[in-house]
Design a protein around this motif. Structure first.
Motif, PDB file in Angstrom:
ATOM      1  N   LYS A  48      -1.952 -26.922 -17.958  1.00 36.90           N
ATOM      2  CA  LYS A  48      -0.784 -26.050 -18.068  1.00 36.90           C
ATOM      3  C   LYS A  48      -0.710 -25.420 -19.464  1.00 36.90           C
ATOM      4  O   LYS A  48      -0.403 -24.232 -19.607  1.00 36.90           O
ATOM      5  CB  LYS A  48       0.491 -26.857 -17.802  1.00 36.90           C
ATOM      6  CG  LYS A  48       0.681 -27.306 -16.368  1.00 36.90           C
ATOM      7  CD  LYS A  48       1.148 -26.162 -15.494  1.00 36.90           C
ATOM      8  CE  LYS A  48       1.586 -26.657 -14.124  1.00 36.90           C
ATOM      9  NZ  LYS A  48       2.812 -27.475 -14.168  1.00 36.90           N
ATOM     10  N   TYR A  54      -3.117 -22.645 -19.752  1.00 36.83           N
ATOM     11  CA  TYR A  54      -2.642 -21.475 -19.002  1.00 36.83           C
ATOM     12  C   TYR A  54      -1.571 -20.717 -19.783  1.00 36.83           C
ATOM     13  O   TYR A  54      -1.615 -19.482 -19.883  1.00 36.83           O
ATOM     14  CB  TYR A  54      -2.092 -21.921 -17.651  1.00 36.83           C
ATOM     15  CG  TYR A  54      -1.448 -20.809 -16.860  1.00 36.83           C
ATOM     16  CD1 TYR A  54      -2.213 -19.829 -16.233  1.00 36.83           C
ATOM     17  CD2 TYR A  54      -0.058 -20.729 -16.758  1.00 36.83           C
ATOM     18  CE1 TYR A  54      -1.618 -18.798 -15.522  1.00 36.83           C
ATOM     19  CE2 TYR A  54       0.546 -19.704 -16.048  1.00 36.83           C
ATOM     20  CZ  TYR A  54      -0.236 -18.740 -15.433  1.00 36.83           C
ATOM     21  OH  TYR A  54       0.358 -17.717 -14.735  1.00 36.83           O
ATOM     22  N   GLN A  98      -3.079 -18.735 -22.513  1.00 36.74           N
ATOM     23  CA  GLN A  98      -3.745 -17.539 -21.995  1.00 36.74           C
ATOM     24  C   GLN A  98      -2.742 -16.436 -21.662  1.00 36.74           C
ATOM     25  O   GLN A  98      -3.037 -15.246 -21.803  1.00 36.74           O
ATOM     26  CB  GLN A  98      -4.556 -17.895 -20.744  1.00 36.74           C
ATOM     27  CG  GLN A  98      -5.750 -18.795 -21.009  1.00 36.74           C
ATOM     28  CD  GLN A  98      -6.354 -19.344 -19.726  1.00 36.74           C
ATOM     29  OE1 GLN A  98      -5.997 -18.917 -18.623  1.00 36.74           O
ATOM     30  NE2 GLN A  98      -7.260 -20.303 -19.862  1.00 36.74           N
ATOM     31  N   GLN A  99      -1.546 -16.844 -21.238  1.00 40.08           N
ATOM     32  CA  GLN A  99      -0.520 -15.875 -20.872  1.00 40.08           C
ATOM     33  C   GLN A  99       0.284 -15.374 -22.077  1.00 40.08           C
ATOM     34  O   GLN A  99       1.171 -14.534 -21.930  1.00 40.08           O
ATOM     35  CB  GLN A  99       0.441 -16.501 -19.853  1.00 40.08           C
ATOM     36  CG  GLN A  99      -0.197 -16.849 -18.519  1.00 40.08           C
ATOM     37  CD  GLN A  99      -0.731 -15.621 -17.804  1.00 40.08           C
ATOM     38  OE1 GLN A  99      -0.033 -14.620 -17.679  1.00 40.08           O
ATOM     39  NE2 GLN A  99      -1.976 -15.685 -17.346  1.00 40.08           N
TER      40      GLN A  99
END
Length: 260
Positions: A173, A176, A179-180
């Motif tokens: 998580k 992620y 990355q966002q």
């Protein structure tokens, strides 16, 4: 306190001048080694009878730690002792004495339950005096630190953990969110309030533990990342019969009933 400083103050621009740390003799006795308390059962005699040893133990462990946490942010502390009918004068005096020895700017007994506003005049004066001094407020971590390091900083400096342990899901998580582009959000730890650790039964100032991070979630609209510590659940508490049972929508009039 930590969440207010690191999240609310960062977003709003608020800069606190003082911390009012509320304490009770009963809570300090529990942190000092007092017996467990069960809902619906009579209070053990240790919480009703004078016990200076338990009071001192709680003050020199948990109360001291709470004062130290406030000082991490550079803010002076006023301890407000919420007085109960069963508290003895010796216990009250001991809490105020040790609180000041542990770094509180002032520690005062509060009798607002029995006397209303008049019972907290001394507290108001102490807070006014503390807030008039220069505050060196600072955040606990740089917002640009990696998510893992922000979590570790809170775990070690606030909770007293040796380190953190992330599950594979939590690590995924975090990758992620990075990355966002959410890596610079502040951290809102979802953890039991019953202990500085993740173990509700560990009172005082637990040591020698590793804080387990089961999952890491994001509230992008609210503007923070929230790790789930141990078995902590984010489900809201509901009554035996939740109100939604009585809420309905009339398909003809499109009126909602049962809200009030």
């Amino acid at each position: 306190m930590e969440k207010f400083f690191n999240i609310k103050c960062r977003a709003s621009g608020l800069r606190p001048n003082a911390v009012v740390l509320v304490a009770t003799v009963r809570a300090l006795k529990m942190h000092g080694g007092g017996p467990n308390v069960s809902a619906g059962a009579p209070l053990p005699k240790e919480y009703i009878d004078e016990n200076l040893s338990l009071v001192a133990g709680g003050c020199r462990s948990n109360l001291r730690k709470q004062i130290e946490i406030a000082h991490l942010f550079g803010v002076p502390v006023v301890v407000a002792l919420n007085v109960f009918m069963t508290d003895t004068q010796a216990e009250i005096n001991l809490v105020c004495q040790i609180a000041k020895e542990c770094g509180a700017s002032e520690a005062v007994p509060c009798h607002h339950w029995a006397q209303g506003g008049r019972g907290s005049l001394e507290l108001a004066q102490a807070v006014n005096e503390a807030a008039s001094r220069t505050s060196n407020f600072q955040f606990l971590y740089n917002i640009e630190m990696p998510i893992v390091e922000k979590i570790r900083t809170i775990a070690q400096k606030v909770y007293g953990a040796d380190d953190i342990e992330l599950t594979p899901e939590a690590k995924a998580k975090i990758d992620y969110y990075n990355q966002q582009g959410y890596g610079s959000l502040p951290i809102c730890m979802a953890k039991t309030h019953l202990s500085l650790s993740h173990m509700p039964d560990k009172k005082g100032v637990p040591t020698g533990f590793v804080l387990p991070i089961r999952d890491v979630r994001a509230s992008i609209g609210a503007g923070f990342i929230y790790p789930l510590v141990g078995t902590m659940s984010t489900m809201p508490g509901l009554p035996t019969r939740p109100c939604f049972y009585d809420i309905d929508l009339d398909p003809v009039t499109e009126e909602i009933t049962g809200l009030f």
